[in-house]
Design a protein around this motif. Structure first.
Motif, PDB file in Angstrom:
ATOM      1  N   ASN A  13       0.358  -1.012  -0.268  1.00  0.00           N
ATOM      2  CA  ASN A  13       0.051  -0.243  -0.382  1.00  0.00           C
ATOM      3  C   ASN A  13       0.820   1.273  -0.329  1.00  0.00           C
ATOM      4  N   ILE A  14       0.456   2.333  -0.833  1.00  0.00           N
ATOM      5  CA  ILE A  14       0.557   3.344  -0.354  1.00  0.00           C
ATOM      6  C   ILE A  14      -0.298   4.564   0.024  1.00  0.00           C
ATOM      7  N   TYR A  15       0.248   5.660   1.149  1.00  0.00           N
ATOM      8  CA  TYR A  15      -0.236   6.633   1.467  1.00  0.00           C
ATOM      9  C   TYR A  15      -0.384   7.794   1.388  1.00  0.00           C
ATOM     10  N   VAL A  16      -1.477   8.528   0.439  1.00  0.00           N
ATOM     11  CA  VAL A  16      -0.337  10.091   0.366  1.00  0.00           C
ATOM     12  C   VAL A  16      -1.820  10.890   0.960  1.00  0.00           C
ATOM     13  N   PRO A  17      -0.583  11.559   2.160  1.00  0.00           N
ATOM     14  CA  PRO A  17      -0.889  13.037   3.215  1.00  0.00           C
ATOM     15  C   PRO A  17      -1.104  13.845   2.246  1.00  0.00           C
ATOM     16  N   LYS A  18      -1.069  13.907   1.118  1.00  0.00           N
ATOM     17  CA  LYS A  18      -0.412  15.206   0.544  1.00  0.00           C
ATOM     18  C   LYS A  18       0.087  16.490   1.666  1.00  0.00           C
ATOM     19  N   ILE A  19       1.003  16.231   1.610  1.00  0.00           N
ATOM     20  CA  ILE A  19       2.186  16.976   2.453  1.00  0.00           C
ATOM     21  C   ILE A  19       3.010  16.843   1.700  1.00  0.00           C
ATOM     22  N   GLY A  20       4.340  17.335   1.588  1.00  0.00           N
ATOM     23  CA  GLY A  20       5.570  18.178   0.722  1.00  0.00           C
ATOM     24  C   GLY A  20       6.585  19.228   1.487  1.00  0.00           C
ATOM     25  N   LEU A  21       7.702  19.551   0.492  1.00  0.00           N
ATOM     26  CA  LEU A  21       8.619  19.769   1.169  1.00  0.00           C
ATOM     27  C   LEU A  21       7.732  21.154   1.609  1.00  0.00           C
ATOM     28  N   ALA A  22       6.910  22.600   0.900  1.00  0.00           N
ATOM     29  CA  ALA A  22       6.703  23.667   1.755  1.00  0.00           C
ATOM     30  C   ALA A  22       6.028  23.378   2.814  1.00  0.00           C
ATOM     31  N   ASP A  23       5.378  22.157   3.024  1.00  0.00           N
ATOM     32  CA  ASP A  23       5.072  22.194   4.335  1.00  0.00           C
ATOM     33  C   ASP A  23       6.158  21.791   5.725  1.00  0.00           C
ATOM     34  N   GLY A  24       7.315  21.173   5.215  1.00  0.00           N
ATOM     35  CA  GLY A  24       7.966  21.194   5.839  1.00  0.00           C
ATOM     36  C   GLY A  24       8.382  22.603   6.244  1.00  0.00           C
ATOM     37  N   ILE A  25       8.787  23.256   4.657  1.00  0.00           N
ATOM     38  CA  ILE A  25       9.240  25.021   5.459  1.00  0.00           C
ATOM     39  C   ILE A  25       8.487  25.543   6.576  1.00  0.00           C
ATOM     40  N   VAL A  26       7.180  25.528   5.890  1.00  0.00           N
ATOM     41  CA  VAL A  26       6.365  26.237   7.667  1.00  0.00           C
ATOM     42  C   VAL A  26       6.727  25.485   8.668  1.00  0.00           C
ATOM     43  N   LYS A  27       6.449  23.917   8.399  1.00  0.00           N
ATOM     44  CA  LYS A  27       6.983  23.246   9.995  1.00  0.00           C
ATOM     45  C   LYS A  27       8.224  24.208  10.657  1.00  0.00           C
ATOM     46  N   SER A  28       9.283  24.031   9.905  1.00  0.00           N
ATOM     47  CA  SER A  28      10.276  24.743  10.050  1.00  0.00           C
ATOM     48  C   SER A  28      10.501  25.842  10.916  1.00  0.00           C
ATOM     49  N   LEU A  29       9.493  26.522   9.876  1.00  0.00           N
ATOM     50  CA  LEU A  29       9.363  28.059  10.382  1.00  0.00           C
ATOM     51  C   LEU A  29       8.990  28.223  11.805  1.00  0.00           C
ATOM     52  N   TYR A  30       7.958  27.447  12.104  1.00  0.00           N
ATOM     53  CA  TYR A  30       7.360  27.690  12.790  1.00  0.00           C
ATOM     54  C   TYR A  30       8.328  27.036  14.553  1.00  0.00           C
ATOM     55  N   ASN A  31       8.968  26.059  13.994  1.00  0.00           N
ATOM     56  CA  ASN A  31       9.411  26.026  15.410  1.00  0.00           C
ATOM     57  C   ASN A  31      10.920  26.847  15.473  1.00  0.00           C
ATOM     58  N   GLU A  32      11.137  26.636  14.659  1.00  0.00           N
ATOM     59  CA  GLU A  32      12.394  27.936  15.031  1.00  0.00           C
ATOM     60  C   GLU A  32      11.767  29.709  15.891  1.00  0.00           C
ATOM     61  N   GLN A  33      10.814  30.129  15.349  1.00  0.00           N
ATOM     62  CA  GLN A  33       9.698  30.597  16.186  1.00  0.00           C
ATOM     63  C   GLN A  33       9.372  30.876  17.361  1.00  0.00           C
ATOM     64  N   LYS A  34       9.456  28.980  17.772  1.00  0.00           N
ATOM     65  CA  LYS A  34       9.147  29.008  18.607  1.00  0.00           C
ATOM     66  C   LYS A  34      10.073  29.047  20.177  1.00  0.00           C
ATOM     67  N   ALA A  35      11.395  28.697  18.857  1.00  0.00           N
ATOM     68  CA  ALA A  35      12.454  28.384  19.816  1.00  0.00           C
ATOM     69  C   ALA A  35      12.656  30.035  20.449  1.00  0.00           C
ATOM     70  N   ARG A  36      13.024  30.734  19.265  1.00  0.00           N
ATOM     71  CA  ARG A  36      13.594  31.869  19.410  1.00  0.00           C
ATOM     72  C   ARG A  36      12.728  32.855  20.870  1.00  0.00           C
ATOM     73  N   ASP A  37      10.807  32.025  20.285  1.00  0.00           N
ATOM     74  CA  ASP A  37      10.298  33.163  22.062  1.00  0.00           C
ATOM     75  C   ASP A  37      10.613  32.473  23.142  1.00  0.00           C
ATOM     76  N   LEU A  38      11.020  31.114  23.903  1.00  0.00           N
ATOM     77  CA  LEU A  38      11.898  30.438  24.403  1.00  0.00           C
ATOM     78  C   LEU A  38      13.241  30.996  25.350  1.00  0.00           C
ATOM     79  N   LEU A  39      13.642  31.770  24.136  1.00  0.00           N
ATOM     80  CA  LEU A  39      14.876  32.077  24.248  1.00  0.00           C
ATOM     81  C   LEU A  39      14.815  33.488  24.858  1.00  0.00           C
ATOM     82  N   VAL A  40      14.061  34.285  24.135  1.00  0.00           N
ATOM     83  CA  VAL A  40      12.982  35.839  24.533  1.00  0.00           C
ATOM     84  C   VAL A  40      12.474  35.745  26.032  1.00  0.00           C
ATOM     85  N   LYS A  41      11.969  34.679  26.687  1.00  0.00           N
ATOM     86  CA  LYS A  41      11.348  34.485  27.958  1.00  0.00           C
ATOM     87  C   LYS A  41      12.439  34.342  29.009  1.00  0.00           C
TER      88      LYS A  41
END
Length: 303
Positions: free
Chosen positions: A275-303
């Motif tokens: 079987n092959i699953y198709v979650p409809k995700i790709g590089l762009a989704d990964g970029i968004v996720k990494s941007l969000y994670n980086e922002q959360k890390a910066r927010d924690l440093l500020v605190k």
């Protein structure tokens, strides 16, 4: 109270250039929600330039410039918090890739990062696959692009290994993939999946998403090897124009769908996946996720 922000990802591939606007909704005590707000795709086939001529043509540079100007205005209109633009196989192999990226920055203000295959695979691996990648299952993730295909093995909820190969749909339709590349991919898949009893494939990329729509499967249900094999025989039997008219495919999809299906089928065959699953995700989704994670890390440093 909800915290709502928008992030943007620009994926500059060998077959198309995509802009994804994603809305991230946060509520204390809950996992963040990622919603695809807008997706704009332009079929600027950079690979047709680069894989044949070695560089990005003046014509396609102008098309890219127009695309980046348009994307900049769309992002401004959406009031995004942060964006990232990543270029993959075509631009990293173009002899003028770095020069074109600099010219585009000067002309449009869009800063383009040219990433290698390993970076591409790593970004894709950050996508949210938790609903699929369960602790007791093994998956081969296959992301098919115009210039390359990224493979990642997940086992017991963890990333085991990943590899990028110059096996892409635009390369194949231009007869630029030697049999040795197919053999290398086969050897890698067999070697890295042979110790697992049961493997499922996860497919990403515009082509497998298109195939999934043709299947009319309910969201979340996998496609079988049998279905994909039959689909492959059907699209192979039709001419390019028949695929456009009878199957109502976009012109820039109707030629690459055949080699893409072959890649997914081969990955299933060599990993012995049913079987092959198709979650409809790709590089762009990964970029968004990494941007969000980086922002959360910066927010924690500020605190």
């Amino acid at each position: 109270m909800l915290k709502i922000n928008k992030y943007a990802a620009i994926d500059i591939g060998s077959n198309a250039i995509r802009l994804l606007i994603a809305t991230v909704i946060e509520k204390e005590g809950y996992a963040p929600q990622f919603k695809k707000t807008s997706l704009v795709r332009l079929p600027i086939r950079l690979g047709a330039d680069v894989f044949l001529e070695g560089k990005i043509s003046d014509v396609n540079y102008e098309r890219m410039k127009d695309a980046m100007k348009a994307y900049s205005l769309i992002m401004k209109n959406h009031k995004i918090k942060k964006y990232r633009a990543c270029a993959t196989s075509a631009m990293r192999e173009a002899e003028n890739g770095i020069q074109v990226a600099k010219k585009l920055f000067d002309a449009t203000g869009i800063d383009i990062q040219i990433i290698d295959g390993n970076d591409e695979a790593a970004i894709i691996a950050t996508t949210d696959l938790n609903h699929l990648i369960q602790d007791n299952k093994v998956f081969l993730y296959v992301d098919v692009g115009g210039g390359s295909t990224e493979f990642t093995v997940f086992a017991n909820g963890n990333t085991i290994t990943s590899r990028s190969f110059k096996l892409g749909t635009v390369r194949i339709i231009n007869d630029m993939v030697k049999e040795s590349i197919w053999n290398d991919v086969k050897s890698w898949i067999v070697e890295n999946t042979k110790d697992y009893d049961k493997i499922e494939v996860i497919g990403s990329g515009g082509n497998i998403n298109s195939i999934y729509r043709f299947s009319e499967k309910k969201v979340g249900k996998p496609l079988s090897y049998f279905f994909l094999a039959n689909f492959y025989e059907e699209v192979k039997s039709l001419t390019y124009h028949e695929r456009i008219f009878e199957m109502q495919m976009n012109p820039d999809r109707a030629d690459v769908i055949v080699p893409a299906t072959r890649i997914y089928l081969s990955a299933m065959k060599w990993s012995k996946a049913k079987n092959i699953y198709v979650p409809k995700i790709g590089l762009a989704d990964g970029i968004v996720k990494s941007l969000y994670n980086e922002q959360k890390a910066r927010d924690l440093l500020v605190k």
